[in-house]
Write an enzyme that holds these catalytic residues in place. Structure first.
Site, PDB file in Angstrom:
ATOM      1  N   SER A 117       0.838  -1.211   0.000  1.00 55.69           N
ATOM      2  CA  SER A 117       0.000   0.000   0.000  1.00 55.69           C
ATOM      3  C   SER A 117       0.863   1.247   0.000  1.00 55.69           C
ATOM      4  CB  SER A 117      -0.888  -0.009   1.248  1.00 55.69           C
ATOM      5  OG  SER A 117      -1.502   1.247   1.444  1.00 55.69           O
ATOM      6  N   TYR A 141      -1.713   0.240  10.312  1.00 51.45           N
ATOM      7  CA  TYR A 141      -1.960  -0.408   9.021  1.00 51.45           C
ATOM      8  C   TYR A 141      -0.754  -0.252   8.097  1.00 51.45           C
ATOM      9  CZ  TYR A 141      -3.511  -0.951   4.226  1.00 51.45           C
ATOM     10  OH  TYR A 141      -3.580  -1.309   2.908  1.00 51.45           O
ATOM     11  N   LYS A 145       2.043  -3.116   6.550  1.00 47.70           N
ATOM     12  CA  LYS A 145       2.362  -3.305   5.135  1.00 47.70           C
ATOM     13  C   LYS A 145       3.863  -3.186   4.885  1.00 47.70           C
ATOM     14  CE  LYS A 145      -1.534  -4.295   3.239  1.00 47.70           C
ATOM     15  NZ  LYS A 145      -1.733  -5.612   2.604  1.00 47.70           N
TER      16      LYS A 145
END
Length: 321
Positions: A117, A141, A145
Site C-alpha cells: 500500500s 496499518y 504493510k
C-alpha cells in the site's frame, strides 16, 4: 502454473482472480469470507474457506493443488481500526503473512506477489512519490504493510522466491457491477452513501497547500490494479530472481473537491460539500510515480477518473436500489 490467491473473494481480490483466469492461469482462492463473498467468484474457481493463520490448512492446500505461486491480498486494511486495534492488525497482517511464507517455503513455492500500500510512505513531502521516497508510515496499518514487504524480501532472499510487492494507491471502480466495492471506507463509496441519504458529502480540511485547498490523491481503477497483478505474475515466472517493489498508480493527482464534483455530475445529486476539520495524519498530496512499473512490467493504467466513478456508481445502485 497454479496460483493461490488469498483474499480472492474480496473487492480487489475478485478482480485479480478474474484477470488471472482471463489470462489463462489456473487459480485457487483462499478466503475466510470475513469481508469477501463467494458469489464474486466465477464458475470453476476453487474456493478454500480458511484464514492464512491456519498453517495446517495452508500446508494441505498448497500440496493438494500443487501451488507454484502465491498472490497475497488477504488482510485487514482500515486505518482507523488499525489505530484502535494495533495488536489485532499486527497479528492478522504480519503474523498471517509470516505463516503463509513459512508454508510457501516448506512447499517449495517459487513465486510470491504481495499486496502492499501507499500507506507505507506516510506523509511524503514530494510532488511524485517514487519507490525511493523514504517510507515513514503513520498508522499501524501502514506499518504492517511495510513490515510485510520486509518479510517478503527476507523470505525471497533466503528461500529463492521470486518476489514482488505492489504498493497500491487509491483504488476505485468495478469491472462489473457485481464486483463493486461493498465497503464504505474509501472516498467514492463514502460520498455515494451520503448522497443516497440526501446528505451533503464531507470534506475533511479545505486549507491544505493545494490549488483548491483540499487533499490531492492518485485514484486508480481496480481493473488496472488487476492488470498489474497479471503483469507482475508473468514477470515472476519469467524472472526467477526478481525482487520487485513497485508503485501502482496513475501518476495523476485529483483533489477531493474535484472528485466530489465528478461524482455529483455522474450521480445527478449535486449537494454542496460540507467542510469539516482536518483528519489527523492526512497528507496534502500523495501521487505516484508509476514509471518503474511501466519499465519493469510493461504496464500502465488505462482508465480515467470518470470511468472509475461511473462503474462504481453502477455497482452501488445494484446493491443499494
Amino acid at each position: 502454473m497454479t496460483w493461490l490467491i488469498t483474499g480472492g473473494a474480496g473487492y480487489i481480490g475478485s478482480h485479480v482472480v478474474n484477470a488471472m483466469v482471463g489470462a489463462g492461469e489456473r487459480v485457487v482462492v483462499l478466503d475466510d469470507l470475513s469481508t469477501g463473498r463467494a458469489e464474486r467468484l466465477r464458475d470453476g474457481v476453487v474456493l478454500e474457506v480458511a484464514t492464512v493463520l491456519d498453517s495446517n490448512v495452508l500446508d494441505r492446500v498448497l500440496r493438494e493443488h500443487a501451488v507454484t505461486g502465491i498472490v497475497h491480498i488477504a488482510g485487514k486494511k482500515q486505518v482507523a481500526e488499525s489505530v484502535a486495534r494495533p495488536l489485532y492488525y499486527y497479528h492478522e497482517n504480519v503474523e498471517g503473512l509470516r505463516t503463509l511464507l513459512d508454508a510457501a517455503a516448506e512447499a517449495g513455492v517459487g513465486r510470491f506477489l504481495f499486496s502492499s500500500s501507499a500507506a507505507v510512505y506516510g506523509m511524503p513531502d514530494v510532488d511524485l512519490v517514487t519507490e525511493k521516497t523514504p517510507c515513514a508510515p503513520i498508522n499501524p496499518y501502514g506499518e504492517t504493510k511495510l513490515a510485510g514487504e520486509w518479510l517478503v524480501a527476507a523470505a525471497g532472499a533466503r528461500y529463492g522466491l521470486a518476489t514482488a510487492s505492489l504498493r497500491y494507491f487509491n483504488v476505485a471502480g468495478a469491472a462489473t457491477p457485481e464486483l463493486g466495492d461493498d465497503g464504505v471506507f474509501n472516498l467514492v463509496p463514502m460520498v455515494f452513501e451520503r448522497l443516497d441519504e440526501g446528505e451533503a458529502p464531507w470534506i475533511f480540511g479545505a486549507d491544505y497547500p493545494t490549488p483548491d485547498g483540499t487533499c490531492i490523491r492518485d485514484f486508480i481503477h481496480v481493473e488496472d490494479i488487476a492488470a498489474a497483478h497479471v503483469a507482475a505474475a508473468r514477470r515472476l515466472v519469467a524472472d526467477p530472481g526478481a525482487r520487485l517493489v513497485l508503485n501502482v498508480g496513475r501518476g495523476e493527482g485529483v483533489s477531493v473537491a474535484e472528485m466530489i464534483h465528478i461524482i455529483a455530475e455522474i450521480t445527478g445529486r449535486d449537494l454542496e460539500p460540507r467542510v469539516r476539520e482536518r483528519r489527523p495524519g492526512d497528507p496534502a498530496r500523495v501521487v505516484a510515480s508509476a514509471d518503474q512499473a511501466r519499465e519493469e512490467l510493461n504496464w500502465t493504467a488505462r482508465h480515467g477518473v470518470r470511468a472509475m466513478v461511473e462503474s462504481a456508481w453502477t455497482g452501488w445502485r445494484l446493491r443499494h436500489p
